[in-house]
Enzyme design. Structure first.
Site: not given
Ligand code: 13P
Ligand code: G3H
Ligand code: ZN
Length: 309
Positions: A50, A82-83, A180-181, A212, A254, A256, A260
């Site tokens: 990211s 990513d994003h 997300h989250g 997400g 995806n 993340d 964590r």
């Molecule tokens: P999560 O927050 O569900 O792990 O999604 C991560 C994500 O979409 C990163 O682009």
């Molecule tokens: O979708 C986003 C990812 O969880 C990345 O999170 O921007 O805090 O690295 P971050």
């Molecule tokens: Zn994402």
């Protein structure tokens, strides 16, 4: 083997009705844990970075760590942005060795999203890099309970077809109810599979992406709560829903938040049970192993991508 794009991975995943895991990376231990799992499971893998990860670790450190993983494992690894929020960051990653970039214009009006995406596609394709785009808005962490706005932000199937045709993007992230989250659903988890099926049928053979998609693993949440608290009500996407999504057009899932949680749960437990430790290796080693075990589980049971090299 050098870094690969996701093209071949997605083609095989689409035909085989499974998905490729895309895991966010921020440091060496996370990369080693994920890649160790992919090697153990003999699975292709996407490592995604990211803007925040680039700021934290520095682009070049992440690229070189991923190159080390390639030398160490000889696995097909795709390195993905990513994003990406604008052309400039996508260009930096194309120029800086990534094999895939995401341009996320989902917060902009349809025509503006198309315009931004087209510009990135043109540049990336000239350099042999593939592009993921996004249409429809995922709820953010704070918005996860806003069910009334659901249809307004979910991906419209007709627009998805027009978007893909006009942008030439290589994959498309869609909104069907994930967010997300760590707080994805207030009540019963549910995804709009009718919408996913429709989009899949209207874009035959085209790879879709689910953001997400962490399952927010209860044992990690419980451990985080036991050794510090503050994660009450966390809830993710059930594994069976993700497996089902992989049997439609979803080729990339995806993750993340689960990384964590795995790392944090392990480190919190370590300090609660070993208060005198102060060598980072003492807590990062079990954290890395926790990531490896969790990712191996996901590759087997959520992506269904074990033994697919
Ligand atoms: P999560 O927050 O569900 O792990 O999604 C991560 C994500 O979409 C990163 O682009
Ligand atoms: O979708 C986003 C990812 O969880 C990345 O999170 O921007 O805090 O690295 P971050
Ligand atoms: Zn994402």
């Amino acid at each position: 083997m050098p870094l690969v794009t996701s093209t071949e991975m997605f083609k095989k995943a689409y035909e085989g009705h499974y998905a490729i895991g895309a895991f966010n990376v921020n440091n060496m231990e996370i990369i080693q844990g994920i890649v160790g799992a992919a090697k153990q499971e003999q699975s292709p893998v996407i490592l995604q970075v990211s803007a925040g990860a680039r700021k934290y670790a520095n682009h070049i450190y992440l690229v070189k760590l991923v190159e080390a993983a390639l030398l160490d494992t000889d696995l097909p690894i795709c390195l993905h942005l990513d994003h990406g929020e604008d052309f400039e960051i996508c260009k930096q990653c194309v120029d800086g060795g990534f094999t895939s970039v995401m341009i996320d214009g989902s917060k902009y009006p349809f025509e503006q999203n198309i315009e931004m995406t087209r510009r990135v596609v043109e540049y990336a394709h000239e350099h042999g890099v593939v592009v993921e785009a996004e249409l429809g808005k995922l709820a953010g962490v704070e918005d996860a309970v806003k069910v009334a706005a659901k249809d307004a932000t979910y991906t419209d199937p007709d627009q998805a077809v027009e978007f893909v045709e006009r942008t030439g993007c290589d994959s498309l992230a869609i909104a069907i109810g994930t967010s997300h989250g760590a707080y994805k659903f207030k009540g019963e988890p549910s995804l709009d599979f009718a919408r996913l099926e429709k989009i899949t049928n209207m874009l035959p053979g085209f790879p879709l992406v689910l953001h997400g998609a962490s399952t927010v693993i209860p044992s990690f949440v419980q451990k985080c709560n036991q050794y510090g608290g503050a994660l009450d009500g966390a809830q993710g996407v059930p594994e069976d829903m993700l497996l089902k999504a992989g049997t439609f057009g979803v080729c990339k899932i995806n993750v993340d938040t689960d990384l964590r949680l795995a790392m944090t749960a392990c480190i919190r437990e370590h300090f609660a049970t070993h208060p005198a430790d102060f060598d980072p290796r003492q807590y990062l080693k079990p954290a890395r192993q926790a990531i490896q075990d969790m990712v191996a589980h996901k590759i087997r049971n959520v992506m269904n991508s074990s033994n697919r090299l």
